[in-house]
Structures are given as structure tokens and as C-alpha cells.
Scaffold this active site. Structure first.
Site, PDB file in Angstrom:
ATOM      1  N   HIS A 178      -6.996  -3.508  -9.742  1.00 50.74           N
ATOM      2  CA  HIS A 178      -6.681  -4.388  -8.614  1.00 50.74           C
ATOM      3  C   HIS A 178      -5.834  -5.596  -8.992  1.00 50.74           C
ATOM      4  O   HIS A 178      -5.452  -6.380  -8.126  1.00 50.74           O
ATOM      5  CB  HIS A 178      -7.964  -4.876  -7.939  1.00 50.74           C
ATOM      6  CG  HIS A 178      -8.677  -5.931  -8.727  1.00 50.74           C
ATOM      7  ND1 HIS A 178      -9.411  -5.619  -9.847  1.00 50.74           N
ATOM      8  CD2 HIS A 178      -8.732  -7.266  -8.580  1.00 50.74           C
ATOM      9  CE1 HIS A 178      -9.913  -6.740 -10.348  1.00 50.74           C
ATOM     10  NE2 HIS A 178      -9.519  -7.759  -9.605  1.00 50.74           N
TER      11      HIS A 178
HETATM   12  C1  UD1 Z   1      -9.727 -11.553  -5.784  1.00 50.46           C
HETATM   13  C2  UD1 Z   1      -9.606 -12.554  -6.945  1.00 50.46           C
HETATM   14  C3  UD1 Z   1      -9.664 -11.798  -8.259  1.00 50.46           C
HETATM   15  C4  UD1 Z   1     -10.872 -10.905  -8.334  1.00 50.46           C
HETATM   16  C5  UD1 Z   1     -10.860  -9.977  -7.123  1.00 50.46           C
HETATM   17  C6  UD1 Z   1     -12.015  -9.013  -7.113  1.00 50.46           C
HETATM   18  C7  UD1 Z   1      -8.200 -14.554  -6.598  1.00 50.46           C
HETATM   19  C8  UD1 Z   1      -6.892 -15.163  -6.887  1.00 50.46           C
HETATM   20  N1  UD1 Z   1      -8.322 -13.248  -6.907  1.00 50.46           N
HETATM   21  O1  UD1 Z   1      -8.566 -10.705  -5.826  1.00 50.46           O
HETATM   22  O2  UD1 Z   1      -9.742 -12.746  -9.311  1.00 50.46           O
HETATM   23  O3  UD1 Z   1     -10.857 -10.182  -9.528  1.00 50.46           O
HETATM   24  O4  UD1 Z   1     -10.898 -10.785  -5.938  1.00 50.46           O
HETATM   25  O5  UD1 Z   1     -11.948  -8.149  -6.023  1.00 50.46           O
HETATM   26  O6  UD1 Z   1      -9.080 -15.222  -6.091  1.00 50.46           O
HETATM   27  N2  UD1 Z   1      -8.744  -7.415   1.261  1.00 50.46           N
HETATM   28  C9  UD1 Z   1      -9.358  -6.618   2.193  1.00 50.46           C
HETATM   29  N3  UD1 Z   1     -10.690  -6.850   2.447  1.00 50.46           N
HETATM   30  C10 UD1 Z   1     -11.406  -7.820   1.808  1.00 50.46           C
HETATM   31  C11 UD1 Z   1     -10.750  -8.626   0.862  1.00 50.46           C
HETATM   32  C12 UD1 Z   1      -9.427  -8.409   0.605  1.00 50.46           C
HETATM   33  O7  UD1 Z   1      -8.756  -5.738   2.791  1.00 50.46           O
HETATM   34  O8  UD1 Z   1     -12.620  -7.954   2.067  1.00 50.46           O
HETATM   35  C13 UD1 Z   1      -7.310  -7.152   0.953  1.00 50.46           C
HETATM   36  C14 UD1 Z   1      -6.378  -7.996   1.785  1.00 50.46           C
HETATM   37  O9  UD1 Z   1      -5.238  -7.232   2.029  1.00 50.46           O
HETATM   38  C15 UD1 Z   1      -6.007  -9.124   0.864  1.00 50.46           C
HETATM   39  C16 UD1 Z   1      -6.018  -8.429  -0.495  1.00 50.46           C
HETATM   40  O10 UD1 Z   1      -7.065  -7.468  -0.410  1.00 50.46           O
HETATM   41  O11 UD1 Z   1      -4.784  -9.692   1.175  1.00 50.46           O
HETATM   42  C17 UD1 Z   1      -6.267  -9.356  -1.632  1.00 50.46           C
HETATM   43  O12 UD1 Z   1      -7.467 -10.115  -1.422  1.00 50.46           O
HETATM   44  P1  UD1 Z   1      -7.658 -11.527  -2.164  1.00 50.46           P
HETATM   45  O13 UD1 Z   1      -8.987 -12.096  -1.864  1.00 50.46           O
HETATM   46  O14 UD1 Z   1      -6.469 -12.401  -1.893  1.00 50.46           O
HETATM   47  O15 UD1 Z   1      -7.533 -11.153  -3.694  1.00 50.46           O
HETATM   48  P2  UD1 Z   1      -8.104  -9.903  -4.543  1.00 50.46           P
HETATM   49  O16 UD1 Z   1      -6.966  -9.041  -4.948  1.00 50.46           O
HETATM   50  O17 UD1 Z   1      -9.274  -9.269  -3.855  1.00 50.46           O
END
Ligand code: UD1
Length: 371
Positions: free
Chosen positions: A209
Site C-alpha cells: 500500500h
Molecule cells: C495510511 C497511512 C500509512 C499507513 C496506512 C495503513 C498516512 C500518511 N498514511 O495510508 O502510514 O501505513 O494508512 O493503511 O497517514 N481509503 C478507502 N477507505 C478507507 C481509507 C482509505 O477507500 O477507509 C482509500 C482512499 O482512496 C484514500 C486512500 O485509500 O484516498 C488512502 O488513504 P489514506 O488514509 O490517505 O492513506 P493510506 O494509504 O491508507
């Protein structure tokens, strides 16, 4: 009004929930503390959030900030604005942040300006790679937190090198091992391989991820091709993070994985389901931080698709190795040949970290009231 010390415990994203749970339970078992769980809502899908609360025996959060996804600035800014409002209303005596996600740094900044003392659990980890958003979050959080709870001696050394006063640092061990021990019986009673239809077969578990791996087409395509090749050697089970699924779809790479009979794609799993899968796996292929630690604890070979790690002890003592995508096949063969070095469990990865955090907090409070 309570005389108890009111503690806000901040949970935001999937890897936070495991870290928060043992501390929540340890603080709740102590009469001196009144714990309020604050969920920023950074992760919001049921299988990225609620499933973890259910598994880990966490109650509904006292405060749910509903920040959702966004750019880094949007997400960080929203957490700051919403947590500031909550913290000004409730004025906790202490706030505890965990890990290195955007919400961790955002909440620490709010507290620093409201003069609310902050403890950071999993402090001092450094990859040395400032292109990782998590590294910025670690640096910011550790600079302003009052109490730095570290998982391993390398973290203490990093903080000392940065000029942090030794009195702010406390080596408490690895909270992820507490989470595992808290759930061990249920993990061992679960067989995710059966649920996913891969029972009786040798398999590797895959998670990916990190933006550096999954966002751009080139890196994701390379990884997809390497996984397809590797799966000829070993069946792979791949629970797909929402970020990765979206990117695979956008770059037209999902179908090649879906059409492989040797790669089993799954939705994100709950904590218990996932740990059951890891326990039964021949090896893990990952870019996660926590899985490097869990595999070291369980002595399962871990092939980490990253150029660096903020958890070097998993390489120096554990079963983790950093590899390039093109090295995947060779490394899988080494594991299958039984030539992977065994893991040694680091000190204080013993399931008693949460208790040490509570003792550390009490010690700090006693010292402050005596001063
Ligand atoms: C975040 C953390 C990362 C951690 C990871 C674990 C930061 C910068 N990154 O990354 O350190 O290792 O979580 O999972 O804080 N999304 C969904 N559903 C959700 C959450 C996210 O669909 O419940 C999708 C969305 O498109 C979103 C993308 O995932 O834009 C990224 O989510 P985000 O919370 O920004 O970062 P992660 O890649 O999950």
C-alpha cells in the site's frame, strides 16, 4: 467531576487500532485514569476500521471526527481543526498518539499549542527517507511530544542523536506484540486459509500500500509482473488495500491479477483473520511496517519491498529482509529451500508494553505533582 486523569487516546488508521487496543485496556484497568477514545476517521471503510474495533474489544469512540480521505494537507488540516475543537471543550490531562500516520502528527501539533501534554507510542523510528510521508509525521511528532515511548534501542539512539533529552525517552517495547498476545487465542482458533479456500496448500501472504510502490504505473506494473512470476513458485494470498485496489483499477492492472489462478485476491481482512493468515503462511511479501514486526515475532520470513526500513531490528535480529521487486523470485526460492535465517525476538517484545506505558505515565504524573 472526576479526579481521574483524563486521557485522550487517538486512533485514526488501520495500523493504529492494534496499537491503541492494549493501551486502552491497560489504562481502563487502572483506577487513576479515565480514557476517552478519539477516532479521527482517517480510515472509515468498515473493513479498515469497524472490524478492528470489534476484534480488539474497543468500544465505540467517545469522539468521531470524520475527517475521511484527502490530500495530506487537507487530511492533516481537518484533523487539527476538529481535534482542536474537541480538546478545547474537554481539556484532557494527557493525549496519547500512536504510530506515524497523518492524524498522529496533526493531533500532536494541536496539543503542543494548547499545552496539553502528549505521549507518543512507537516513538523514535526513522527510515532516514524524508520522501515518505510517515517519516515527516515521525519527525514532527517526536519533536513536540512530551513523553516518547520507544519500541527498541535503535529508536532511543535516533532520538538521542536528534538532541532529545533522555528524560523524555522511555523504552517500553513493542505494543504490536501486546495486540497479538491479547488476541492469541482467537487468532489460533481462526483459520482464514479455510475461509479463503486455500486450506491445505502452501502459500505466501502479500500486502502492498505504500505510495512509492502502488501509486505510479511503472512501479505497480513491475510489482504486478513480479508477483505473477513468483506465484508460479508459491501460491499467493493478497488482501488488497483500498489505495492499491484503486490504483490497480486506474492503471488497468487488476484483471491480470484477477485472472491468475495462483494469486488469491481478497478484501482487507480483520486483525484476527489477517494474523491467522500470516501464522499459516510460508512467508510474507509486504511494504507494511507492522508486518515486518509481526513476522519477526512469529519467525516467518518477511520480504519487504522497500529500499529502507524504520524498523531495522527486524532485519538485524528478525526474519525480515529488504528486497527489490526483481529479487522476489530468488528470495522466495531461498525460503522454500529452508535457507532463511531464524528470527530472534527483540527484548521487551513480550506483551507487557501497555503496562509499561501506564507505569511510565504514572511515574511522570507523580514526578510532576511532587515538583
Ligand atoms: C495510511 C497511512 C500509512 C499507513 C496506512 C495503513 C498516512 C500518511 N498514511 O495510508 O502510514 O501505513 O494508512 O493503511 O497517514 N481509503 C478507502 N477507505 C478507507 C481509507 C482509505 O477507500 O477507509 C482509500 C482512499 O482512496 C484514500 C486512500 O485509500 O484516498 C488512502 O488513504 P489514506 O488514509 O490517505 O492513506 P493510506 O494509504 O491508507
Amino acid at each position: 467531576m472526576t479526579d481521574k486523569v483524563v486521557v485522550h487516546l487517538i486512533a485514526a488508521a488501520r495500523p493504529n487500532f492494534m496499537k491503541v487496543a492494549p493501551l486502552y485496556h491497560a489504562l481502563m484497568a487502572n483506577d487513576n485514569f479515565d480514557v476517552r477514545l478519539v477516532h479521527t476517521g482517517q480510515h472509515y471503510d468498515a473493513n479498515m476500521s469497524q472490524a478492528f474495533f470489534d476484534d480488539l474489544g474497543l468500544p465505540q469512540p467517545h469522539h468521531y471526527l470524520e475527517v475521511g480521505s484527502g490530500t495530506h494537507a487537507e487530511q492533516t488540516g481537518k484533523v487539527m481543526m476538529r481535534y482542536e475543537e474537541t480538546a478545547m471543550k474537554e481539556r484532557p490531562d494527557w493525549t496519547v498518539v500512536v504510530g506515524d500516520v497523518n492524524s498522529t502528527a496533526a493531533v500532536a501539533m494541536v496539543c503542543a499549542k494548547l499545552l496539553i501534554p502528549v505521549a507518543h507510542l512507537e516513538a523514535g523510528l526513522r527510515s532516514g527517507d524524508r520522501s515518505m510521508p510517515e517519516e515527516i509525521n515521525r519527525l514532527v511528532t517526536d519533536t513536540i511530544a512530551d513523553l516518547l515511548w520507544t519500541p527498541s534501542p535503535d529508536a532511543d539512539e535516533n532520538l538521542l542523536k536528534e538532541g532529545v533529552a533522555p528524560a523524555r525517552i522511555e523504552l517500553v517495547g513493542n505494543i504490536m506484540i501486546d495486540s497479538y498476545e491479547l488476541m492469541r487465542e482467537r487468532i489460533e482458533a481462526t483459520d482464514t486459509a479455510v475461509q479463503l479456500g486455500v486450506a491445505g496448500e502452501r502459500f505466501g501472504v502479500v500486502t502492498l500500500h505504500r505510495p512509492a510502490n502502488v501509486d505510479a504505473r511503472d512501479s505497480l506494473e513491475l510489482l504486478t509482473n513480479q508477483l505473477l512470476k513468483a506465484s508460479e513458485q508459491l501460491k499467493l494470498v493478497f488482501p488488497v488495500h483500498p489505495r492499491t485496489r484503486k490504483s490497480l483499477e486506474n492503471h488497468g492492472l487488476l484483471d491480470s491479477l484477477l485472472s491468475s489462478s495462483r494469486i488469491h485476491l481478497a478484501e482487507p481482512l480483520s486483525y484476527i483473520e489477517f494474523m491467522s493468515l500470516v501464522r499459516g503462511a510460508v512467508l510474507a511479501v509486504t511494504d507494511s511496517g507492522g508486518i515486518q514486526e509481526e513476522t519477526t515475532y512469529l519467525d516467518i520470513p518477511c520480504l519487504t519491498l522497500r529500499p529502507n526500513t524504520e524498523r531495522p531490528i527486524t532485519v538485524t535480529q528478525g526474519s525480515n529482509r529488504l528486497i527489490k521487486p526483481v529479487e522476489l523470485l530468488d528470495n522466495i526460492q531461498t525460503v522454500l529451500a529452508g535457507e532463511w535465517p531464524a528470527s530472534q525476538c527483540p527484548d521487551l517484545w513480550d506483551g507487557r508494553t501497555a503496562q509499561r506505558c501506564v507505569e511510565s505515565l504514572e511515574k511522570y504524573l507523580n514526578a510532576a505533582s511532587a515538583a
